[in-house]
Motif scaffolding. Sequence first.
Motif, PDB file in Angstrom:
ATOM      1  N   THR A  92       5.115  -1.865  -9.869  1.00 48.97           N
ATOM      2  CA  THR A  92       6.295  -1.005  -9.791  1.00 48.97           C
ATOM      3  C   THR A  92       5.967   0.303  -9.062  1.00 48.97           C
ATOM      4  O   THR A  92       6.785   0.798  -8.270  1.00 48.97           O
ATOM      5  N   ILE A  93       4.776   0.831  -9.282  1.00 44.02           N
ATOM      6  CA  ILE A  93       4.361   2.041  -8.548  1.00 44.02           C
ATOM      7  C   ILE A  93       4.326   1.760  -7.043  1.00 44.02           C
ATOM      8  O   ILE A  93       4.835   2.550  -6.241  1.00 44.02           O
ATOM      9  N   LEU A  94       3.762   0.620  -6.676  1.00 43.87           N
ATOM     10  CA  LEU A  94       3.689   0.279  -5.237  1.00 43.87           C
ATOM     11  C   LEU A  94       5.092   0.169  -4.635  1.00 43.87           C
ATOM     12  O   LEU A  94       5.350   0.671  -3.535  1.00 43.87           O
ATOM     13  N   LEU A  95       6.002  -0.472  -5.341  1.00 43.21           N
ATOM     14  CA  LEU A  95       7.349  -0.678  -4.781  1.00 43.21           C
ATOM     15  C   LEU A  95       8.176   0.605  -4.806  1.00 43.21           C
ATOM     16  O   LEU A  95       8.943   0.869  -3.873  1.00 43.21           O
ATOM     17  N   ASP A  96       8.022   1.404  -5.848  1.00 46.94           N
ATOM     18  CA  ASP A  96       8.696   2.713  -5.891  1.00 46.94           C
ATOM     19  C   ASP A  96       8.273   3.554  -4.691  1.00 46.94           C
ATOM     20  O   ASP A  96       9.085   4.241  -4.067  1.00 46.94           O
ATOM     21  N   GLU A 127       8.347 -11.149  -9.046  1.00 43.95           N
ATOM     22  CA  GLU A 127       9.364 -12.192  -8.798  1.00 43.95           C
ATOM     23  C   GLU A 127      10.768 -11.602  -8.689  1.00 43.95           C
ATOM     24  O   GLU A 127      11.488 -11.884  -7.730  1.00 43.95           O
ATOM     25  N   PRO A 128      11.212 -10.792  -9.659  1.00 44.16           N
ATOM     26  CA  PRO A 128      12.555 -10.208  -9.509  1.00 44.16           C
ATOM     27  C   PRO A 128      12.654  -9.268  -8.312  1.00 44.16           C
ATOM     28  O   PRO A 128      13.722  -9.154  -7.689  1.00 44.16           O
ATOM     29  N   ALA A 129      11.538  -8.634  -7.958  1.00 41.62           N
ATOM     30  CA  ALA A 129      11.552  -7.744  -6.787  1.00 41.62           C
ATOM     31  C   ALA A 129      11.799  -8.548  -5.513  1.00 41.62           C
ATOM     32  O   ALA A 129      12.576  -8.138  -4.642  1.00 41.62           O
ATOM     33  N   VAL A 130      11.154  -9.696  -5.411  1.00 40.34           N
ATOM     34  CA  VAL A 130      11.337 -10.549  -4.224  1.00 40.34           C
ATOM     35  C   VAL A 130      12.792 -11.017  -4.144  1.00 40.34           C
ATOM     36  O   VAL A 130      13.404 -10.984  -3.072  1.00 40.34           O
ATOM     37  N   THR A 131      13.337 -11.433  -5.270  1.00 36.84           N
ATOM     38  CA  THR A 131      14.736 -11.887  -5.275  1.00 36.84           C
ATOM     39  C   THR A 131      15.669 -10.761  -4.836  1.00 36.84           C
ATOM     40  O   THR A 131      16.565 -10.970  -4.003  1.00 36.84           O
ATOM     41  N   ALA A 132      15.446  -9.565  -5.367  1.00 42.02           N
ATOM     42  CA  ALA A 132      16.294  -8.422  -4.999  1.00 42.02           C
ATOM     43  C   ALA A 132      16.151  -8.097  -3.516  1.00 42.02           C
ATOM     44  O   ALA A 132      17.136  -7.795  -2.828  1.00 42.02           O
ATOM     45  N   ILE A 169       3.300  -2.640 -22.478  1.00 39.36           N
ATOM     46  CA  ILE A 169       3.669  -2.988 -21.102  1.00 39.36           C
ATOM     47  C   ILE A 169       2.436  -3.504 -20.366  1.00 39.36           C
ATOM     48  O   ILE A 169       1.329  -2.990 -20.554  1.00 39.36           O
ATOM     49  N   ASP A 170       2.638  -4.521 -19.533  1.00 34.82           N
ATOM     50  CA  ASP A 170       1.529  -5.073 -18.753  1.00 34.82           C
ATOM     51  C   ASP A 170       1.103  -4.095 -17.650  1.00 34.82           C
ATOM     52  O   ASP A 170       1.937  -3.639 -16.861  1.00 34.82           O
ATOM     53  N   PRO A 171      -0.188  -3.784 -17.570  1.00 36.70           N
ATOM     54  CA  PRO A 171      -0.638  -2.826 -16.551  1.00 36.70           C
ATOM     55  C   PRO A 171      -0.373  -3.267 -15.112  1.00 36.70           C
ATOM     56  O   PRO A 171      -0.003  -2.441 -14.258  1.00 36.70           O
ATOM     57  N   GLY A 172      -0.551  -4.552 -14.817  1.00 35.38           N
ATOM     58  CA  GLY A 172      -0.329  -5.022 -13.448  1.00 35.38           C
ATOM     59  C   GLY A 172       1.146  -4.946 -13.052  1.00 35.38           C
ATOM     60  O   GLY A 172       1.480  -4.680 -11.890  1.00 35.38           O
ATOM     61  N   ALA A 173       2.041  -5.172 -14.017  1.00 33.01           N
ATOM     62  CA  ALA A 173       3.473  -5.007 -13.725  1.00 33.01           C
ATOM     63  C   ALA A 173       3.784  -3.534 -13.483  1.00 33.01           C
ATOM     64  O   ALA A 173       4.654  -3.192 -12.659  1.00 33.01           O
ATOM     65  N   PHE A 223      14.402  -1.846  -0.421  1.00 35.35           N
ATOM     66  CA  PHE A 223      13.186  -1.594  -1.196  1.00 35.35           C
ATOM     67  C   PHE A 223      13.519  -0.852  -2.494  1.00 35.35           C
ATOM     68  O   PHE A 223      12.841  -1.037  -3.507  1.00 35.35           O
ATOM     69  N   ALA A 224      14.555  -0.026  -2.472  1.00 29.35           N
ATOM     70  CA  ALA A 224      14.977   0.625  -3.722  1.00 29.35           C
ATOM     71  C   ALA A 224      15.453  -0.427  -4.726  1.00 29.35           C
ATOM     72  O   ALA A 224      15.146  -0.346  -5.926  1.00 29.35           O
ATOM     73  N   ALA A 225      16.187  -1.414  -4.243  1.00 27.87           N
ATOM     74  CA  ALA A 225      16.651  -2.498  -5.137  1.00 27.87           C
ATOM     75  C   ALA A 225      15.456  -3.291  -5.660  1.00 27.87           C
ATOM     76  O   ALA A 225      15.408  -3.659  -6.849  1.00 27.87           O
ATOM     77  N   ALA A 226      14.487  -3.536  -4.788  1.00 28.02           N
ATOM     78  CA  ALA A 226      13.291  -4.270  -5.216  1.00 28.02           C
ATOM     79  C   ALA A 226      12.516  -3.479  -6.271  1.00 28.02           C
ATOM     80  O   ALA A 226      12.052  -4.042  -7.269  1.00 28.02           O
ATOM     81  N   ALA A 227      12.405  -2.176  -6.058  1.00 25.04           N
ATOM     82  CA  ALA A 227      11.666  -1.337  -7.007  1.00 25.04           C
ATOM     83  C   ALA A 227      12.379  -1.291  -8.357  1.00 25.04           C
ATOM     84  O   ALA A 227      11.739  -1.334  -9.409  1.00 25.04           O
ATOM     85  N   ALA A 228      13.708  -1.226  -8.316  1.00 28.74           N
ATOM     86  CA  ALA A 228      14.470  -1.199  -9.573  1.00 28.74           C
ATOM     87  C   ALA A 228      14.299  -2.518 -10.327  1.00 28.74           C
ATOM     88  O   ALA A 228      14.141  -2.533 -11.557  1.00 28.74           O
ATOM     89  N   ALA A 229      14.309  -3.617  -9.587  1.00 23.06           N
ATOM     90  CA  ALA A 229      14.122  -4.934 -10.230  1.00 23.06           C
ATOM     91  C   ALA A 229      12.709  -5.040 -10.813  1.00 23.06           C
ATOM     92  O   ALA A 229      12.523  -5.574 -11.914  1.00 23.06           O
ATOM     93  N   ALA A 230      11.730  -4.514 -10.091  1.00 21.73           N
ATOM     94  CA  ALA A 230      10.347  -4.538 -10.593  1.00 21.73           C
ATOM     95  C   ALA A 230      10.238  -3.716 -11.879  1.00 21.73           C
ATOM     96  O   ALA A 230       9.573  -4.124 -12.832  1.00 21.73           O
ATOM     97  N   ALA A 231      10.901  -2.560 -11.907  1.00 19.89           N
ATOM     98  CA  ALA A 231      10.828  -1.697 -13.094  1.00 19.89           C
ATOM     99  C   ALA A 231      11.429  -2.401 -14.310  1.00 19.89           C
ATOM    100  O   ALA A 231      10.896  -2.308 -15.421  1.00 19.89           O
ATOM    101  N   GLN A 232      12.530  -3.116 -14.075  1.00 23.80           N
ATOM    102  CA  GLN A 232      13.127  -3.896 -15.182  1.00 23.80           C
ATOM    103  C   GLN A 232      12.169  -4.973 -15.663  1.00 23.80           C
ATOM    104  O   GLN A 232      12.006  -5.193 -16.870  1.00 23.80           O
TER     105      GLN A 232
END
Length: 222
Positions: free
Chosen positions: A202-206, A139-144, A194-198, A159-168
């Motif tokens: 984050t790996i996919l978006l990074d 969700e935060p990745a989509v918003t970013a 930490i949730d494994p799916g989250a 995509f860097a912004a999306a990955a950073a939001a996903a990591a958070q």
Amino acid sequence: MASTVTSAELEAWLRAAAVELAAHADELTALDSAIGDADHGTNMARGFAAVIEKLDAASGGEPTVPALLKSVGMTLVSKVGGASGSLYGTLFLDMAKASPAEDALTLAQAADVVAAGVAGVVGRGHAVVGDKTMIDAWEPAVTALQDAAASGASAADAFAAAAAAAAQGRDATEPLIARKGRASYLGERSAGHIDPGAASTTILLDTLARVTAESASDGKSA
Ligand code: ADP
Ligand code: MG
């Protein structure tokens, strides 16, 4: 700066993601052994290995973006297993449905496509942010991504912004008590992990951020 995403870049992303998921499989499985059944790393690595096998076997030219995404979704549904198989499968199938039949998307289209895929995951799994699932990263990745697209960012920066939001979002799952999926059976004992799916999100978006940055520095569409 390129603010388009081509199917060739998406294919490069999928290939790189398969490598990253295999490299992080033990780590993802360790996360899932704390609050699940210790299969998320092997599930994801197996699914993406099958995606690459199918790409390698495909003949003919580069597929359109939706054809590529649909093929990935069908492979993940049949090969990943577990909750994440149908959820990641839905993500890609619903991204395919939302994608124009082109071999490149504008960044704004790409943001809409990702948003549609994530909406599909929510439609299937009914998780909201805070339930300690992959949605806490998506969700935060989509918003970013949408914000970056609206501000005219390059694809790589978006995509860097999306990955950073996903990591958070991933890191924010640690103290939470799971309310969806297998981890929810643990109740309060799910907190502190930490949730494994989250983490796989984050790996996919990074990886997507890295591949699009490399492609931009190759001067693809300067
Ligand atoms: P399983 O839980 O069936 O063993 P995996 O271990 O492969 O499947 O995937 C677990 C991950 O799936 C969780 O870490 C979580 O991110 C995600 N997940 C589980 N249920 C849901 C749901 N209802 N909505 C969104 N994501 C979910
Ligand atoms: Mg599991």
